[in-house]
Design a protein around this motif. Structure first.
Motif, PDB file in Angstrom:
ATOM      1  N   ALA A 270     -12.123  39.654  52.536  1.00  0.00           N
ATOM      2  CA  ALA A 270     -11.337  39.906  51.330  1.00  0.00           C
ATOM      3  C   ALA A 270     -11.189  41.392  51.053  1.00  0.00           C
ATOM      4  CB  ALA A 270     -11.985  39.214  50.139  1.00  0.00           C
ATOM      5  N   LEU A 271     -11.655  42.237  51.962  1.00  0.00           N
ATOM      6  CA  LEU A 271     -11.617  43.679  51.762  1.00  0.00           C
ATOM      7  C   LEU A 271     -10.194  44.174  51.530  1.00  0.00           C
ATOM      8  CD1 LEU A 271     -13.227  46.376  51.835  1.00  0.00           C
ATOM      9  CD2 LEU A 271     -12.652  46.496  54.277  1.00  0.00           C
ATOM     10  N   GLN A 272     -10.000  44.925  50.439  1.00  0.00           N
ATOM     11  CA  GLN A 272      -8.688  45.478  50.115  1.00  0.00           C
ATOM     12  C   GLN A 272      -8.671  46.995  50.120  1.00  0.00           C
ATOM     13  OE1 GLN A 272      -7.998  43.269  46.318  1.00  0.00           O
ATOM     14  NE2 GLN A 272      -6.197  42.478  47.377  1.00  0.00           N
ATOM     15  N   TYR A 273      -9.807  47.619  49.844  1.00  0.00           N
ATOM     16  CA  TYR A 273      -9.859  49.079  49.756  1.00  0.00           C
ATOM     17  C   TYR A 273     -11.029  49.595  50.579  1.00  0.00           C
ATOM     18  CZ  TYR A 273      -6.769  48.204  45.806  1.00  0.00           C
ATOM     19  OH  TYR A 273      -5.733  47.780  45.016  1.00  0.00           O
ATOM     20  N   MET A 274     -10.736  50.484  51.515  1.00  0.00           N
ATOM     21  CA  MET A 274     -11.768  51.099  52.351  1.00  0.00           C
ATOM     22  C   MET A 274     -11.726  52.599  52.143  1.00  0.00           C
ATOM     23  SD  MET A 274     -12.075  51.252  56.527  1.00  0.00           S
ATOM     24  CE  MET A 274     -12.321  49.488  56.704  1.00  0.00           C
ATOM     25  N   TYR A 275     -12.761  53.155  51.504  1.00  0.00           N
ATOM     26  CA  TYR A 275     -12.860  54.597  51.273  1.00  0.00           C
ATOM     27  C   TYR A 275     -14.162  55.092  51.906  1.00  0.00           C
ATOM     28  CZ  TYR A 275      -9.341  53.571  47.734  1.00  0.00           C
ATOM     29  OH  TYR A 275      -8.214  53.149  47.081  1.00  0.00           O
ATOM     30  N   VAL A 276     -14.042  55.730  53.053  1.00  0.00           N
ATOM     31  CA  VAL A 276     -15.217  56.270  53.737  1.00  0.00           C
ATOM     32  C   VAL A 276     -14.985  57.738  54.069  1.00  0.00           C
ATOM     33  CG1 VAL A 276     -15.925  54.031  54.666  1.00  0.00           C
ATOM     34  CG2 VAL A 276     -14.344  55.464  55.972  1.00  0.00           C
ATOM     35  N   ASP A 277     -14.163  58.406  53.296  1.00  0.00           N
ATOM     36  CA  ASP A 277     -13.822  59.793  53.550  1.00  0.00           C
ATOM     37  C   ASP A 277     -14.989  60.722  53.217  1.00  0.00           C
ATOM     38  OD1 ASP A 277     -13.010  58.587  51.028  1.00  0.00           O
ATOM     39  OD2 ASP A 277     -12.339  60.565  50.389  1.00  0.00           O
ATOM     40  N   GLY A 278     -14.961  61.911  53.862  1.00  0.00           N
ATOM     41  CA  GLY A 278     -15.943  62.933  53.554  1.00  0.00           C
ATOM     42  C   GLY A 278     -17.350  62.627  54.026  1.00  0.00           C
ATOM     43  N   ASN A 279     -17.469  62.002  55.182  1.00  0.00           N
ATOM     44  CA  ASN A 279     -18.781  61.720  55.758  1.00  0.00           C
ATOM     45  C   ASN A 279     -18.873  62.356  57.146  1.00  0.00           C
ATOM     46  OD1 ASN A 279     -20.356  59.758  53.921  1.00  0.00           O
ATOM     47  ND2 ASN A 279     -18.283  58.910  53.923  1.00  0.00           N
TER      48      ASN A 279
ATOM     49  N   PRO B 224     -12.485  52.194  63.075  1.00  0.00           N
ATOM     50  CA  PRO B 224     -12.990  50.816  63.021  1.00  0.00           C
ATOM     51  C   PRO B 224     -11.847  49.824  63.226  1.00  0.00           C
ATOM     52  CG  PRO B 224     -12.787  51.707  60.815  1.00  0.00           C
ATOM     53  CD  PRO B 224     -12.523  52.846  61.758  1.00  0.00           C
ATOM     54  N   PRO B 225     -12.162  48.623  63.681  1.00  0.00           N
ATOM     55  CA  PRO B 225     -11.106  47.606  63.810  1.00  0.00           C
ATOM     56  C   PRO B 225     -10.638  47.149  62.432  1.00  0.00           C
ATOM     57  CG  PRO B 225     -13.257  46.654  64.261  1.00  0.00           C
ATOM     58  CD  PRO B 225     -13.476  48.132  64.123  1.00  0.00           C
ATOM     59  N   PHE B 226      -9.351  47.014  62.297  1.00  0.00           N
ATOM     60  CA  PHE B 226      -8.794  46.591  61.016  1.00  0.00           C
ATOM     61  C   PHE B 226      -8.365  45.119  61.023  1.00  0.00           C
ATOM     62  CE2 PHE B 226      -8.109  51.162  61.266  1.00  0.00           C
ATOM     63  CZ  PHE B 226      -8.617  51.585  60.049  1.00  0.00           C
ATOM     64  N   ALA B 227      -8.442  44.488  62.188  1.00  0.00           N
ATOM     65  CA  ALA B 227      -7.971  43.101  62.305  1.00  0.00           C
ATOM     66  C   ALA B 227      -8.776  42.155  61.435  1.00  0.00           C
ATOM     67  CB  ALA B 227      -8.032  42.655  63.768  1.00  0.00           C
ATOM     68  N   GLY B 228     -10.037  42.532  61.168  1.00  0.00           N
ATOM     69  CA  GLY B 228     -10.881  41.661  60.362  1.00  0.00           C
ATOM     70  C   GLY B 228     -10.659  41.787  58.872  1.00  0.00           C
ATOM     71  N   ALA B 229      -9.704  42.623  58.470  1.00  0.00           N
ATOM     72  CA  ALA B 229      -9.428  42.819  57.039  1.00  0.00           C
ATOM     73  C   ALA B 229      -7.928  42.682  56.789  1.00  0.00           C
ATOM     74  CB  ALA B 229      -9.928  44.179  56.589  1.00  0.00           C
TER      75      ALA B 229
ATOM     76  N   LEU C 161      -5.351  47.025  51.667  1.00  0.00           N
ATOM     77  CA  LEU C 161      -4.256  47.746  51.026  1.00  0.00           C
ATOM     78  C   LEU C 161      -4.333  49.250  51.280  1.00  0.00           C
ATOM     79  CD1 LEU C 161      -4.191  45.969  47.529  1.00  0.00           C
ATOM     80  CD2 LEU C 161      -2.726  45.502  49.498  1.00  0.00           C
ATOM     81  N   GLU C 162      -5.546  49.801  51.282  1.00  0.00           N
ATOM     82  CA  GLU C 162      -5.717  51.232  51.471  1.00  0.00           C
ATOM     83  C   GLU C 162      -6.896  51.489  52.404  1.00  0.00           C
ATOM     84  OE1 GLU C 162      -5.905  53.532  47.909  1.00  0.00           O
ATOM     85  OE2 GLU C 162      -4.137  52.606  47.021  1.00  0.00           O
ATOM     86  N   ALA C 163      -6.665  52.359  53.373  1.00  0.00           N
ATOM     87  CA  ALA C 163      -7.715  52.772  54.302  1.00  0.00           C
ATOM     88  C   ALA C 163      -7.772  54.294  54.300  1.00  0.00           C
ATOM     89  CB  ALA C 163      -7.437  52.247  55.697  1.00  0.00           C
ATOM     90  N   VAL C 164      -8.853  54.861  53.781  1.00  0.00           N
ATOM     91  CA  VAL C 164      -9.016  56.311  53.681  1.00  0.00           C
ATOM     92  C   VAL C 164     -10.253  56.698  54.485  1.00  0.00           C
ATOM     93  CG1 VAL C 164      -9.287  58.280  52.140  1.00  0.00           C
ATOM     94  CG2 VAL C 164      -7.954  56.297  51.399  1.00  0.00           C
ATOM     95  N   LEU C 165     -10.011  57.356  55.616  1.00  0.00           N
ATOM     96  CA  LEU C 165     -11.082  57.715  56.547  1.00  0.00           C
ATOM     97  C   LEU C 165     -11.074  59.203  56.857  1.00  0.00           C
ATOM     98  CD1 LEU C 165      -9.305  55.013  57.892  1.00  0.00           C
ATOM     99  CD2 LEU C 165     -11.611  54.682  58.750  1.00  0.00           C
ATOM    100  N   SER C 166     -10.525  59.990  55.974  1.00  0.00           N
ATOM    101  CA  SER C 166     -10.335  61.423  56.215  1.00  0.00           C
ATOM    102  C   SER C 166     -11.649  62.190  56.178  1.00  0.00           C
ATOM    103  CB  SER C 166      -9.366  61.994  55.180  1.00  0.00           C
ATOM    104  OG  SER C 166      -9.832  61.728  53.867  1.00  0.00           O
ATOM    105  N   ARG C 167     -11.592  63.401  56.781  1.00  0.00           N
ATOM    106  CA  ARG C 167     -12.721  64.335  56.774  1.00  0.00           C
ATOM    107  C   ARG C 167     -14.002  63.718  57.345  1.00  0.00           C
ATOM    108  NH1 ARG C 167     -10.227  65.622  51.594  1.00  0.00           N
ATOM    109  NH2 ARG C 167      -9.192  67.645  51.735  1.00  0.00           N
ATOM    110  N   ASN C 168     -13.873  63.149  58.522  1.00  0.00           N
ATOM    111  CA  ASN C 168     -15.010  62.669  59.278  1.00  0.00           C
ATOM    112  C   ASN C 168     -14.972  63.318  60.658  1.00  0.00           C
ATOM    113  OD1 ASN C 168     -16.686  60.501  57.807  1.00  0.00           O
ATOM    114  ND2 ASN C 168     -14.583  59.886  57.322  1.00  0.00           N
ATOM    115  N   GLU C 169     -15.593  62.701  61.627  1.00  0.00           N
ATOM    116  CA  GLU C 169     -15.581  63.196  62.999  1.00  0.00           C
ATOM    117  C   GLU C 169     -15.116  62.093  63.942  1.00  0.00           C
ATOM    118  OE1 GLU C 169     -19.465  64.837  63.754  1.00  0.00           O
ATOM    119  OE2 GLU C 169     -19.465  65.942  61.850  1.00  0.00           O
ATOM    120  N   LEU C 170     -14.163  61.317  63.481  1.00  0.00           N
ATOM    121  CA  LEU C 170     -13.640  60.193  64.249  1.00  0.00           C
ATOM    122  C   LEU C 170     -12.760  60.695  65.387  1.00  0.00           C
ATOM    123  CD1 LEU C 170     -12.715  57.963  61.189  1.00  0.00           C
ATOM    124  CD2 LEU C 170     -14.685  57.669  62.713  1.00  0.00           C
TER     125      LEU C 170
END
Length: 208
Positions: free
Chosen positions: A2-11, A18-23, A27-36
């Motif tokens: 049921a995940l709708q918002y993913m905020y993992v920025d600044g880590n 990450p795979p998005f097929a399971g979600a 609605l929003e995926a924010v993964l900025s400012r990491n080392e991906l």
């Protein structure tokens, strides 16, 4: 999921996205400012049809801009992948992103011509940022013929194309109303402010 918002920025997350097929409701995926690193998801349009915001700027992502991400997400409003290591061209599928309002692909190694932005500008697009790449005009076109010939470029709030491989003067309307100076800083003086404002808006939305 049921995940709708993913905020993992600044880590300091590393490895591929990450795979998005399971979600499928995302609605929003924010993964900025990491080392991906690694490529952008190329099947996201098939698995995440509700995605409105995808933000993975300031990582070490490689590969091309997938057509499915750029134009396959019918409700996408924000696409921010600046400051990565992306290469290749901006897909012509961009013309299908009818809800896209903000697109930032600056500070990569993109090449080729900028797709025709006029249909998007006449719909919802307000910000197009592509500075610090290797973009150029299509054969037989001046720098902004596609987007400026009918004054469409001037309808953008900000168009940033500085530091690319354009060689001809942009349309006079763009110069007088948009501060457009091909290959100079004039096109994107407000780049950092707009990027920061966009991040801040996202933070407000999620109650940070």
């Amino acid at each position: 999921s049921a995940l709708q918002y993913m905020y993992v920025d600044g880590n300091r997350f590393t490895g591929p996205l990450p795979p998005f097929a399971g979600a499928p409701q995302l609605l929003e995926a924010v993964l900025s400012r990491n080392e991906l690193d690694g490529p952008l998801p190329d099947r996201i349009a098939a698995t995440n049809t509700h995605l409105k915001r995808f933000d993975a700027h300031s990582n070490a992502l490689t590969g091309t801009l997938p057509a499915g991400l750029v134009g396959g997400l019918s409700v996408l409003e924000t696409l921010n992948v600046h400051s990565n290591r992306l290469s290749g061209s901006i897909p012509d599928a961009l013309r299908d992103a009818e809800y896209l309002r903000y697109m930032d692909v600056s500070d990569n190694a993109l090449v080729g011509a900028v797709p025709d932005l006029r249909p998007l500008i006449h719909q919802r697009m307000q910000f197009f940022l592509a500075s610090h790449n290797r973009l150029s005009a299509a054969a037989g076109e001046t720098n902004a013929d596609r987007v400026a010939s009918d004054g469409a470029l001037c309808k953008l709030s900000l168009c940033a194309l500085a530091h690319n491989n354009f060689s001809c003067a942009v349309h006079s309307c763009a110069e007088s109303h948009c501060g457009a100076q091909c290959g100079q800083e004039g096109f994107n003086d407000d780049y950092d402010d707009v990027a920061d404002d966009n991040d801040a808006a996202g933070a407000d939305d999620r109650g940070h």
